[in-house]
Design an enzyme around this catalytic site. Structure first.
Site, short mmCIF file in Angstrom:
data_model
loop_
_atom_site.label_atom_id
_atom_site.label_comp_id
_atom_site.label_asym_id
_atom_site.label_seq_id
_atom_site.Cartn_x
_atom_site.Cartn_y
_atom_site.Cartn_z
N HIS A 1 34.15 31.60 46.12
CA HIS A 1 35.03 30.34 46.29
C HIS A 1 34.25 29.56 47.58
O HIS A 1 34.85 28.83 48.65
CB HIS A 1 36.11 30.49 46.99
CG HIS A 1 37.34 30.99 45.78
ND1 HIS A 1 37.45 30.09 44.63
CD2 HIS A 1 38.04 32.04 45.49
CE1 HIS A 1 38.22 30.88 43.83
NE2 HIS A 1 38.40 31.96 44.16
N ASP B 1 33.98 33.00 40.00
CA ASP B 1 34.85 31.74 40.98
C ASP B 1 33.68 31.82 42.27
O ASP B 1 34.29 31.90 43.31
CB ASP B 1 35.98 32.83 41.52
CG ASP B 1 37.15 32.33 40.53
OD1 ASP B 1 36.83 31.91 39.30
OD2 ASP B 1 38.40 32.83 40.47
N ASN C 1 37.39 32.13 36.04
CA ASN C 1 38.44 31.07 35.60
C ASN C 1 38.36 29.78 36.31
O ASN C 1 38.56 28.83 35.64
CB ASN C 1 39.79 31.89 35.73
CG ASN C 1 40.28 32.04 36.95
OD1 ASN C 1 39.69 32.73 37.86
ND2 ASN C 1 41.26 31.39 37.44
N HIS C 2 38.17 29.92 37.60
CA HIS C 2 37.90 28.40 38.17
C HIS C 2 36.77 27.58 37.61
O HIS C 2 36.86 26.41 37.54
CB HIS C 2 37.65 28.66 39.58
CG HIS C 2 38.97 28.98 40.49
ND1 HIS C 2 39.38 27.99 41.16
CD2 HIS C 2 39.73 29.72 40.26
CE1 HIS C 2 40.67 28.34 41.68
NE2 HIS C 2 40.78 29.57 41.24
#
Length: 336
Positions: free
Chosen positions: A22, A49, A75-76
């Site tokens: 992230h 991610d 999924n991001h």
């Protein structure tokens, strides 16, 4: 585009797997530095991610061009890809993606193409067997080979990107056919082993260091320190393997196979020494936790200035550690 990437065994260096990054590149590089990561021979594999939430946007995107860095799609990444493909002009900023608004329009298509080319599954060959890497999960009950070879199945892809059942329900059956399977996606406060599955998302994009798993050591590290929970799981596995080694050694000795007995004896001795090392580290962890619990008990018996003074002492002792952060969040409001 291929959904499965196979990496051959790394015979020159080490392979590390990191939880959801992230864009927390500062924490990532600090964790790698603590482990002595060597970009010339070591490889880093991420569970997806890479993007959103954190501040290290340019450094994070740069990772996609590094020869030592590999990642599955999370999924991001998929949410950003879907939003762009549906409407390239949409000012997408959901789920921590406000960084996307700062990217110039000429670069967006290139970034999307790069993210869309990421595999959903990475398979790493090791001396111990296959290590699988996927963002979220593998369908419970499915073998690794069936999952990896069938990843074109939309249902498998949905679980690979979004699945949480294994971690939420603590399924310990593992994934047959793999030595280890590394996943992220579902935030947990500490790294977790469920059978042969390692859950590594210990921040969810929030504050705190990242979890990094060393395939060579079979250990999860946080800021260069082995996870105590992970060591307990490893100790149980090593004890079981030692028992098997001793059974095999006994069989060879009874069969008068002297050379094989000597080899098996050395292997058992080496495993016993390794177990001793794990236990000593784990004993230190247990002693430290007991000391911490005793300190909390003493704190609960105090009030007023004495309580505030003791709390300040504990915070100073555990400053810069997850325990110190926990103390600050939970007890600071009650210091007075």
């Amino acid at each position: 585009m291929p959904h499965l990437l196979k990496l051959p065994q790394n015979r020159a260096g080490r392979d590390l797997v990191v939880g959801d990054i992230h864009f927390k590149t500062r924490e990532l590089h600090r964790g790698l530095q603590a482990l002595g990561f060597d970009q010339s021979v070591d490889r880093l594999i991420a569970v997806g991610d890479l993007i959103d939430r954190g501040p290290g946007i340019l450094d994070g995107l740069k990772l996609l061009g590094e020869p030592w860095f590999f990642t599955v799609k999370g999924n991001h990444e998929q949410m950003l890809i879907d939003a762009y493909r549906a409407n390239p002009n949409l000012p997408y900023s959901a789920h921590g993606a406000r960084w996307w608004l700062t990217i110039d329009d000429e670069s967006k298509a290139m970034i999307i193409d790069k993210l869309d080319s990421l595999p959903l599954v990475i398979e790493v060959e090791t001396a111990q067997g296959v290590v699988g890497v996927v963002h979220a999960d593998v369908p419970c009950g499915l073998t690794w080979d069936d999952f990896a070879q069938g990843i074109d199945n939309p249902q498998f892809q949905d679980v690979a990107l979004w699945g949480r059942e294994r971690i939420k329900k603590h399924h310990r059956g593992g994934v047959p056919g793999a030595w280890r399977v590394c996943v992220g996606h579902t935030w947990i406060p500490h790294s977790l082993r469920l059978g042969n599955v390692l859950a590594l998302d210990v921040t969810g994009g929030g504050d705190g260091p990242l979890a990094i798993y060393s395939l060579h050591d079979d250990v999860v590290y946080v800021d260069g320190k082995a996870s105590g929970l992970d060591q307990a799981e490893r100790l149980a596995e090593q004890l079981e393997e030692l028992e098997q080694s001793l059974t095999s050694l006994k069989t060879l000795a009874h069969a008068n196979k002297l050379i094989e007995t000597q080899i098996a004896s050395r292997e058992a001795e080496a495993r016993a020494q390794h177990i001793t090392s794990i236990w000593l580290n784990l004993a230190d962890e247990i002693a430290g936790m007991q000391q911490f619990m005793n300190a909390l008990h003493g704190l609960s018996l105090l009030s007023g200035e004495r309580r505030a003074s003791k709390l300040a002492e504990l915070q100073a002792r555990y400053a810069g550690t997850p325990t110190g952060d926990l103390l600050t969040r939970l007890l600071a409001p009650y210091a007075d």
